[in-house]
Design a protein around this motif. Structure first.
Motif, PDB file in Angstrom:
ATOM      1  N   LEU A 200       0.843  -1.195   0.000  1.00 44.13           N
ATOM      2  CA  LEU A 200       0.000   0.000   0.000  1.00 44.13           C
ATOM      3  C   LEU A 200       0.877   1.243   0.000  1.00 44.13           C
ATOM      4  O   LEU A 200       1.913   1.287   0.681  1.00 44.13           O
ATOM      5  CB  LEU A 200      -0.914   0.023   1.226  1.00 44.13           C
ATOM      6  CG  LEU A 200      -2.070  -0.986   1.227  1.00 44.13           C
ATOM      7  CD1 LEU A 200      -2.723  -1.033   2.602  1.00 44.13           C
ATOM      8  CD2 LEU A 200      -3.103  -0.632   0.163  1.00 44.13           C
ATOM      9  N   ARG A 250      -8.543  -2.746   1.582  1.00 47.63           N
ATOM     10  CA  ARG A 250      -7.894  -3.819   0.842  1.00 47.63           C
ATOM     11  C   ARG A 250      -8.379  -5.182   1.312  1.00 47.63           C
ATOM     12  O   ARG A 250      -8.406  -6.155   0.540  1.00 47.63           O
ATOM     13  CB  ARG A 250      -6.370  -3.723   0.968  1.00 47.63           C
ATOM     14  CG  ARG A 250      -5.655  -4.696   0.031  1.00 47.63           C
ATOM     15  CD  ARG A 250      -4.166  -4.486   0.004  1.00 47.63           C
ATOM     16  NE  ARG A 250      -3.503  -4.822   1.259  1.00 47.63           N
ATOM     17  CZ  ARG A 250      -2.183  -4.789   1.448  1.00 47.63           C
ATOM     18  NH1 ARG A 250      -1.388  -4.417   0.446  1.00 47.63           N
ATOM     19  NH2 ARG A 250      -1.653  -5.102   2.600  1.00 47.63           N
ATOM     20  N   ASN A 276      -3.926   4.676  -4.019  1.00 51.33           N
ATOM     21  CA  ASN A 276      -4.104   3.236  -4.172  1.00 51.33           C
ATOM     22  C   ASN A 276      -5.372   2.981  -4.992  1.00 51.33           C
ATOM     23  O   ASN A 276      -6.449   2.705  -4.443  1.00 51.33           O
ATOM     24  CB  ASN A 276      -4.178   2.565  -2.796  1.00 51.33           C
ATOM     25  CG  ASN A 276      -2.907   2.744  -1.992  1.00 51.33           C
ATOM     26  OD1 ASN A 276      -1.986   1.943  -2.081  1.00 51.33           O
ATOM     27  ND2 ASN A 276      -2.834   3.821  -1.214  1.00 51.33           N
ATOM     28  N   LEU A 279      -8.161   0.082  -4.582  1.00 48.38           N
ATOM     29  CA  LEU A 279      -9.097  -0.027  -3.468  1.00 48.38           C
ATOM     30  C   LEU A 279     -10.507   0.294  -3.949  1.00 48.38           C
ATOM     31  O   LEU A 279     -10.769   1.380  -4.470  1.00 48.38           O
ATOM     32  CB  LEU A 279      -8.689   0.920  -2.340  1.00 48.38           C
ATOM     33  CG  LEU A 279      -7.304   0.670  -1.724  1.00 48.38           C
ATOM     34  CD1 LEU A 279      -7.030   1.664  -0.607  1.00 48.38           C
ATOM     35  CD2 LEU A 279      -7.168  -0.763  -1.219  1.00 48.38           C
TER      36      LEU A 279
END
Length: 401
Positions: A200, A250, A276, A279
């Motif tokens: 991440l 996640r 990210n 996600l």
């Protein structure tokens, strides 16, 4: 023997109380002003002070700080040694070897040196990608900072290096031409860097952020939350920059709510979420006082994360903090649906792990619901604590029917 003192100045020699002598001999790294029994002359910040036992034998050597009640931070005890570059380098390499098996290529954010527990009392080093943050908690490190910089440069190449300073030494630092957030090497753009933790991406505010820019110490608990998150409605209270939120997302959370009183922290959480793109869980931010919001909301969740800042910054606040942790846990439990999980954490060093866990357990019992304890945890392996005063982090996971 220890490094030779300048010819114009005799070695700083100290004697301590019998109790302090026993503690040092047992490996404790601190000697307080109140434990000193004899001193041959005045000492300056950062000077190497040699402690002798009652039979006038070498006991230990450490960094002296004449302006702190924690007068000596012990570097070595036992037989005499020479604290030269090779000695310092070997100590740093030992810390690096301790971390070598802990992280794969998907993690480039972790603690490199954990103060006393790695033999560098009053100093920590955190890595964020290709940036290092050196944080000092005592002015005794000021004269040794160039040596530390050189040792890090030899092992981390062209990494950027940022200096962070504990608030209580910032005035003294300015007298040495040092200041909090000072760039010692390289560059860090706008003061933030991006690093990775188990794949991440996060931003760390290394120049002006809390601690050294991120809460690296909660990594293992974030991973535990991820394992419990699938299909759950998740509340991350005291969310700061969203660490637990990203892990929950996640892990397959139905949705995640990041709750914090700081708009700045919530904006950072939103940026971290945007870093990210994989996600998929919806992410909502709520700016509010956590205690007030929990007491007033009727929203229901399946996983509640409570990770407040320290509620006891001094021993006198310990009892009040224990009560506050219990009240906070009770409010979190009240928002849990059937089968829901509470994760509650404390970073208050003055509250012991058992005191904290018992406060949460008592809140669980007083809720009248059937509950079971899933797990407890303390320090992550890169934040290991080698003596009692270094132990501050603890967490507990509890599930309710």
């Amino acid at each position: 023997m220890p490094d030779a003192a300048p010819a114009s100045r005799s070695r700083l020699r100290l004697r301590v109380s019998p109790a302090a002598e026993a503690h040092v001999r047992a490996g404790h790294p601190w000697v307080y002003e109140s434990s000193l029994r004899a001193q041959n002359r005045e000492g300056s910040a950062g000077e190497l002070a040699v402690i002798y036992d009652r039979r006038d034998r070498f006991l230990a050597i450490g960094l002296f700080d004449p302006d702190s009640p924690l007068r000596v931070r012990v570097l070595h005890q036992g037989t005499p040694v020479t604290l030269d570059d090779a000695w310092w380098g070997e100590r740093l390499d030992t810390a690096l070897l301790r971390r070598a098996p802990l992280f794969g290529p998907d993690t480039d954010g972790y603690r490199v040196v954990n103060g006393e527990s790695d033999g560098f009392p009053g100093l920590v080093v955190d890595r964020y990608g290709t940036a290092l943050v050196v944080k000092l908690y005592t002015a005794a490190w000021f004269p040794h900072l160039p040596r530390m910089q050189a040792l890090l440069a030899e092992r981390f190449g062209d990494f950027s290096v940022v200096l962070r300073l504990s608030r209580n030494i910032q005035d003294r630092a300015r007298q040495e031409g040092l200041f909090d957030g000072q760039l010692l090497a390289g560059h860090v753009g706008n003061g933030t860097v991006v690093f990775h933790e188990t794949g991440l991406a996060f931003e760390a505010e290394v120049v002006r952020g809390q601690k050294t820019g991120f809460f690296l110490d909660q990594r293992e608990n974030r991973r535990r939350v991820e394992k419990h998150a699938r299909g759950r409605r998740v509340l991350n209270a005291f969310s700061f920059s969203g660490g637990f939120s990203l892990y929950a997302a996640r892990g397959g959370a139905a949705y995640v709510v990041s709750l914090d009183i700081s708009a700045h922290a919530l904006a950072s959480a939103e940026r971290n979420y945007a870093l990210n793109s994989r996600l998929a869980a919806p992410h909502e931010t709520v700016q509010a006082d956590v205690f007030d919001w929990l007491a007033g909301t009727d929203r229901e969740f399946d996983l509640v994360v409570l990770d407040p800042p320290s509620l006891a910054r001094r021993e006198a606040e310990r009892a009040g903090a224990v009560r506050a942790y219990g009240k906070l846990a009770a409010d979190g439990i009240s928002r849990l649906a059937r089968g829901g999980i509470l994760m509650s954490a404390s970073c208050s060093a003055h509250v012991s792990a058992e005191e904290f866990w018992d406060a949460v357990r008592d809140a669980a019992t007083r809720s009248g619901r059937v509950w079971r304890e899933l797990s407890t945890s303390q320090h992550a392996p890169d934040h290991h604590a080698s003596f009692p005063e270094a132990q501050y982090l603890k967490a507990i996971f509890v599930q309710f029917d």
